[in-house]
Design a protein around this motif. Structure first.
Motif, PDB file in Angstrom:
ATOM      1  N   ALA A 130       0.823  -1.214   0.000  1.00  0.00           N
ATOM      2  CA  ALA A 130       0.000   0.000   0.000  1.00  0.00           C
ATOM      3  C   ALA A 130       0.856   1.262   0.000  1.00  0.00           C
ATOM      4  O   ALA A 130       0.367   2.339  -0.337  1.00  0.00           O
ATOM      5  CB  ALA A 130      -0.941  -0.005   1.199  1.00  0.00           C
ATOM      6  N   ALA A 131       2.099   1.129   0.399  1.00  0.00           N
ATOM      7  CA  ALA A 131       3.026   2.269   0.372  1.00  0.00           C
ATOM      8  C   ALA A 131       4.309   1.804  -0.318  1.00  0.00           C
ATOM      9  O   ALA A 131       4.602   0.601  -0.325  1.00  0.00           O
ATOM     10  CB  ALA A 131       3.321   2.741   1.789  1.00  0.00           C
ATOM     11  N   PRO A 132       5.061   2.725  -0.892  1.00  0.00           N
ATOM     12  CA  PRO A 132       6.288   2.319  -1.591  1.00  0.00           C
ATOM     13  C   PRO A 132       7.222   1.525  -0.678  1.00  0.00           C
ATOM     14  O   PRO A 132       7.387   1.864   0.495  1.00  0.00           O
ATOM     15  CB  PRO A 132       6.923   3.660  -1.988  1.00  0.00           C
ATOM     16  N   GLY A 133       7.776   0.450  -1.204  1.00  0.00           N
ATOM     17  CA  GLY A 133       8.747  -0.341  -0.438  1.00  0.00           C
ATOM     18  C   GLY A 133       8.145  -1.210   0.641  1.00  0.00           C
ATOM     19  O   GLY A 133       8.836  -1.618   1.575  1.00  0.00           O
ATOM     20  N   THR A 134       6.865  -1.511   0.549  1.00  0.00           N
ATOM     21  CA  THR A 134       6.235  -2.354   1.589  1.00  0.00           C
ATOM     22  C   THR A 134       5.709  -3.663   0.992  1.00  0.00           C
ATOM     23  O   THR A 134       4.598  -4.086   1.294  1.00  0.00           O
ATOM     24  CB  THR A 134       5.083  -1.602   2.285  1.00  0.00           C
ATOM     25  N   VAL A 193       5.541  -8.424   4.442  1.00  0.00           N
ATOM     26  CA  VAL A 193       4.879  -8.060   5.702  1.00  0.00           C
ATOM     27  C   VAL A 193       5.875  -7.395   6.658  1.00  0.00           C
ATOM     28  O   VAL A 193       5.502  -6.521   7.449  1.00  0.00           O
ATOM     29  CB  VAL A 193       4.222  -9.286   6.393  1.00  0.00           C
ATOM     30  N   TRP A 194       7.132  -7.774   6.555  1.00  0.00           N
ATOM     31  CA  TRP A 194       8.156  -7.138   7.410  1.00  0.00           C
ATOM     32  C   TRP A 194       8.274  -5.661   7.051  1.00  0.00           C
ATOM     33  O   TRP A 194       8.324  -4.814   7.949  1.00  0.00           O
ATOM     34  CB  TRP A 194       9.526  -7.824   7.241  1.00  0.00           C
ATOM     35  N   ALA A 195       8.320  -5.393   5.756  1.00  0.00           N
ATOM     36  CA  ALA A 195       8.465  -4.004   5.307  1.00  0.00           C
ATOM     37  C   ALA A 195       7.232  -3.186   5.675  1.00  0.00           C
ATOM     38  O   ALA A 195       7.330  -1.992   5.980  1.00  0.00           O
ATOM     39  CB  ALA A 195       8.698  -3.969   3.799  1.00  0.00           C
ATOM     40  N   LYS A 196       6.061  -3.827   5.647  1.00  0.00           N
ATOM     41  CA  LYS A 196       4.836  -3.103   6.014  1.00  0.00           C
ATOM     42  C   LYS A 196       4.910  -2.648   7.471  1.00  0.00           C
ATOM     43  O   LYS A 196       4.670  -1.475   7.782  1.00  0.00           O
ATOM     44  CB  LYS A 196       3.613  -4.014   5.819  1.00  0.00           C
ATOM     45  N   PHE A 197       5.265  -3.569   8.355  1.00  0.00           N
ATOM     46  CA  PHE A 197       5.328  -3.186   9.777  1.00  0.00           C
ATOM     47  C   PHE A 197       6.511  -2.251  10.045  1.00  0.00           C
ATOM     48  O   PHE A 197       6.429  -1.378  10.912  1.00  0.00           O
ATOM     49  CB  PHE A 197       5.367  -4.426  10.664  1.00  0.00           C
ATOM     50  N   ASP A 198       7.616  -2.437   9.307  1.00  0.00           N
ATOM     51  CA  ASP A 198       8.737  -1.479   9.428  1.00  0.00           C
ATOM     52  C   ASP A 198       8.229  -0.068   9.144  1.00  0.00           C
ATOM     53  O   ASP A 198       8.535   0.877   9.861  1.00  0.00           O
ATOM     54  CB  ASP A 198       9.840  -1.810   8.403  1.00  0.00           C
ATOM     55  N   TYR A 199       7.469   0.039   8.060  1.00  0.00           N
ATOM     56  CA  TYR A 199       6.950   1.346   7.635  1.00  0.00           C
ATOM     57  C   TYR A 199       6.045   1.939   8.725  1.00  0.00           C
ATOM     58  O   TYR A 199       6.168   3.103   9.095  1.00  0.00           O
ATOM     59  CB  TYR A 199       6.174   1.180   6.325  1.00  0.00           C
ATOM     60  N   ILE A 200       5.132   1.108   9.236  1.00  0.00           N
ATOM     61  CA  ILE A 200       4.192   1.591  10.262  1.00  0.00           C
ATOM     62  C   ILE A 200       4.951   2.033  11.517  1.00  0.00           C
ATOM     63  O   ILE A 200       4.721   3.123  12.051  1.00  0.00           O
ATOM     64  CB  ILE A 200       3.164   0.480  10.603  1.00  0.00           C
ATOM     65  N   VAL A 201       5.877   1.176  11.953  1.00  0.00           N
ATOM     66  CA  VAL A 201       6.622   1.488  13.180  1.00  0.00           C
ATOM     67  C   VAL A 201       7.479   2.741  12.968  1.00  0.00           C
ATOM     68  O   VAL A 201       7.527   3.618  13.838  1.00  0.00           O
ATOM     69  CB  VAL A 201       7.487   0.268  13.587  1.00  0.00           C
ATOM     70  N   ASN A 202       8.118   2.833  11.816  1.00  0.00           N
ATOM     71  CA  ASN A 202       8.961   4.008  11.552  1.00  0.00           C
ATOM     72  C   ASN A 202       8.137   5.293  11.519  1.00  0.00           C
ATOM     73  O   ASN A 202       8.562   6.327  12.021  1.00  0.00           O
ATOM     74  CB  ASN A 202       9.703   3.839  10.222  1.00  0.00           C
TER      75      ASN A 202
END
Lengths: 296, 397
Positions: free
Chosen positions: A275-279, A282-291
């Protein structure tokens, strides 16, 4: 014309000879997990995109083709996909993925659901009868879904058991490492108050220790009204609401206004992978949210 | 032809037989799987939570109605019991929808219409035939274009198109019969459909504005296979790009002319749907849809034949989750012959705005201008409301 018909019939008989396990997932998170667990033995596709509202997807005929060739369907369940998936399943002509089959995985049956309504009453909005279906936003729930996908892959493709076992070990280790990392980053935010657009962040907020004090939607699935947003604004005054969080696919005008007036920060977060660039994982998705949550 | 009927009848039985004829080794493996059916790697907290599930079928009720005001109406077009085509209030539909899987092999669906008290559809669908086949049997809409497959609440306008009323039926073009469809193993969606409909009007299930009921021959029963209505349809669907999709269909129907016993009538149809919906860049509720349907009809008449042609073009803009606007242009005409109930030319333009408080309720305000034959055009303004309670599944794309 005869050649064309002969070719089509030949293709029909050749179809089952595909070596890979074909996984069709309703949302990209399950497809990303299946691809990660299945590696080269699995071909995983998602029926909808990460930036798409899973409640209101189109029942595209091309999905019938995807489901027709699938060995495993992974769906959220709880009625999240009930507006578009059932006719596709019926038209798929694929008994391998019909309810009750080995190739049918309703993810809602392997997680502990929250917000299960006592009564089903549409006057309370678009309430899902089985409970809140947005558990793909909870790392622990998504891990449970991954475990179920791993189990199904081994049953559907027993020859690949050792291969899947190896990939599961990597997945499990990554989960342990990443969740420890996310928890450490989120620790200072414990008890932070947030306002959601749609009540879809429950599983993540519970996992992260954040507290939801309201939603911009007056009731699930009912678009925010100026009156409700005004009332909510009055209700959260002095409560130190730090974030307004919402999915990318919801309108943002009222959210911006609410954030501005309440002094909170509006975060557009990827509720699903891609849903967002570079996600794309599932790891990248939560990385994005946490960041996004911990960004200074 | 008899062979086809026998095959249609036998296909479900073949599928069931295949299921039974599992080899013993596989049966043993399946039993072993059943013993260890619980996933071993689930966390301890994972527990089935679907206690809300029940064996009850999905049941829904859809109510549509409204109010119409018309001006200069000298020669109105009667559009049937489910339209707002008269001054004043109208209850367009009160439809009971029930559907559920019968067993692993079949699903049953029923639509009963309380307005006019008639069965709209009631059919079983096979779920597990081999080689990508699917059969349906029962009362069902004819596979002629896209609009004929849609309920009143799933069309973008207050009333069905003039094309629908003139060529197909004032209800749905439908009947009791059987259908076989095949999903071709092509990279894109390619569906081939064949259908046969019974034409006995005495049981009240055959509805057509083109084809004659079998009683028309005067014998009151079938002479042979030529007394049925036959349909064929081919549908292609392409994802042109992430946001664009295209659906193209061709249909044909063959049966008895309603003007001369034992003479023929045919309808050929083409339909195109082009849709834009950006699902990759934020708010995905905006969508644009272009629908075009065209029909050509030949009917044998005493000593001659009648040829009609018609089409509609409709544009639908979904502005956000709640608001949409739509416009439709329609044109029907007769190219040859005179023997028909409708005047030569019918033209209509319609535009509306629709507000959906939720997915389960709808309000629509529409303006129509209609010209029927040589009389001056008349105008109509309609307010339509709709509510849906219970379960009602998605419609065709």
């Amino acid at each position: 014309m005869r050649k064309l018909i002969a070719m089509l019939i030949a293709l029909a008989f050749l179809t089952p000879l595909h070596a890979k396990v074909h996984v069709a997932a309703t949302i990209p998170d399950y497809a990303a997990i299946a691809a990660e667990l299945g590696g080269e033995r699995v071909e995983a596709i998602s029926l909808i995109k990460g930036a798409q509202d899973p409640h209101f997807a189109d029942a595209l005929p091309s999905h019938v083709v995807r489901l027709n060739r699938a060995d495993l369907i992974v769906l959220t369940g709880c009625g999240l996909e009930s507006g578009w998936l059932p006719p596709l399943m019926m038209q798929s002509r694929n008994d391998k993925i019909q309810p009750g089959s080995l190739g049918y995985l309703d993810a809602s049956t392997v997680v502990t659901l929250k917000e299960i309504p006592m009564t089903i009453d549409k006057s309370q909005g678009d309430v899902h009868p089985g409970g809140n279906p947005h558990f793909y936003l909870g790392p622990a729930e998504l891990y449970a879904v991954a475990a179920a996908i791993y189990d199904r892959l081994k049953k559907i493709d027993p020859e690949g058991t050792a291969y899947y076992d190896g990939r599961w070990s990597i997945f499990r280790a990554t989960y342990q490492r990443k969740t420890a990392e996310w928890r450490a980053k989120l620790a200072p935010l414990k008890g932070t108050k947030v306002v959601e657009y749609h009540k879809s962040w429950l599983y993540f907020l519970d996992w992260a220790g954040l507290i939801s004090v309201g939603a911009l939607e007056p009731k699930p699935g009912i678009p925010p009204s100026v009156r409700h947003v005004t009332d909510l604004l009055a209700a959260v005054q002095g409560k130190n609401v730090r974030f307004v969080i919402q999915e990318i696919y919801h309108p943002q005008k009222l959210s911006h206004l609410f954030a501005e007036k309440s002094g909170a920060k509006l975060l557009l977060l990827p509720s699903m992978t891609g849903a967002a660039p570079g996600t794309d994982t599932v790891w990248a998705k939560f990385d994005y949210i946490v960041n996004q949550l911990t960004e200074k | 032809m008899q062979t086809i009927f026998i095959l249609l009848f036998l296909l479900p039985l073949i599928a069931a037989a295949q299921e039974e004829a599992t080899d013993p080794e596989l049966a043993a493996a399946a039993a072993a799987d059943a013993v260890e059916s619980a996933p071993k790697n689930e966390p301890a907290s994972a527990a089935p939570s679907a206690g809300w599930l029940s064996e009850n079928p999905d049941i829904g009720l859809v109510a549509d109605g409204g109010f119409g005001v018309l001006w200069n109406r000298k020669n109105p077009i009667e559009q049937g019991g489910h339209s707002i085509d008269k001054q004043g209030f109208a209850l367009q539909g009160l439809e009971l929808v029930i559907g559920h899987a019968v067993d692993p092999y079949f699903r049953f669906d029923l639509n009963f219409q309380f307005v006019g008290m008639h069965l709209e559809e009631a059919y079983i669908t096979s779920l597990s035939l081999p080689w990508n086949f699917q059969v349906r049997g029962g009362v069902m809409s004819a596979q002629m274009g896209r609009e004929n497959q849609k309920c009143i609440h799933s069309i973008d306008f207050v009333n069905y198109s003039l094309l629908h009323t003139r060529f197909l039926s004032q209800e749905h073009f439908s009947g009791l019969g059987g259908e076989i469809s095949w999903l071709a193993p092509t990279p894109w969606y390619l569906m081939l459909i064949g259908q046969i409909l019974d034409t006995k009007s005495s049981i009240g299930l055959f509805r057509s504005n083109t084809f004659a009921p079998v009683e028309f021959t005067g014998k009151g029963d079938y002479d042979g296979l030529e007394d049925f209505v036959y349909l064929a349809r081919i549908v292609n669907f392409f994802e042109l790009a992430t946001a664009w999709s295209l659906n193209v269909g061709l249909s044909g129907a063959w049966g008895q002319s309603r003007f001369v016993p034992d003479n023929r009538a045919t309808i050929y149809g083409a339909d195109i749907l082009l849709k834009y919906r950006d699902v990759e860049n934020g708010d995905d509720s905006f969508a644009w849809r272009l629908d075009i349907e065209a029909l050509l009809r030949d009917q044998q008449t005493p000593g001659d034949f009648s040829r009609d042609i018609g089409f509609f073009v409709s544009n639908h803009f979904q502005i956000d989750k709640r608001w949409s606007v739509a416009a439709r242009g329609e044109w029907n005409d007769r190219l040859h012959g005179t023997a028909d109930f409708a005047p030569d030319m019918q033209v209509r333009g319609a535009a509306n705005v629709t507000f959906n408080p939720t997915h389960f309720s709808k309000f629509r305000l529409e303006y129509d201008i209609t010209k029927n034959g040589d009389t001056p055009p008349y105008h109509g303004v309609f307010l339509q409301a709709e509510v849906v309670i219970g379960a009602h599944g998605a419609h065709i794309f």
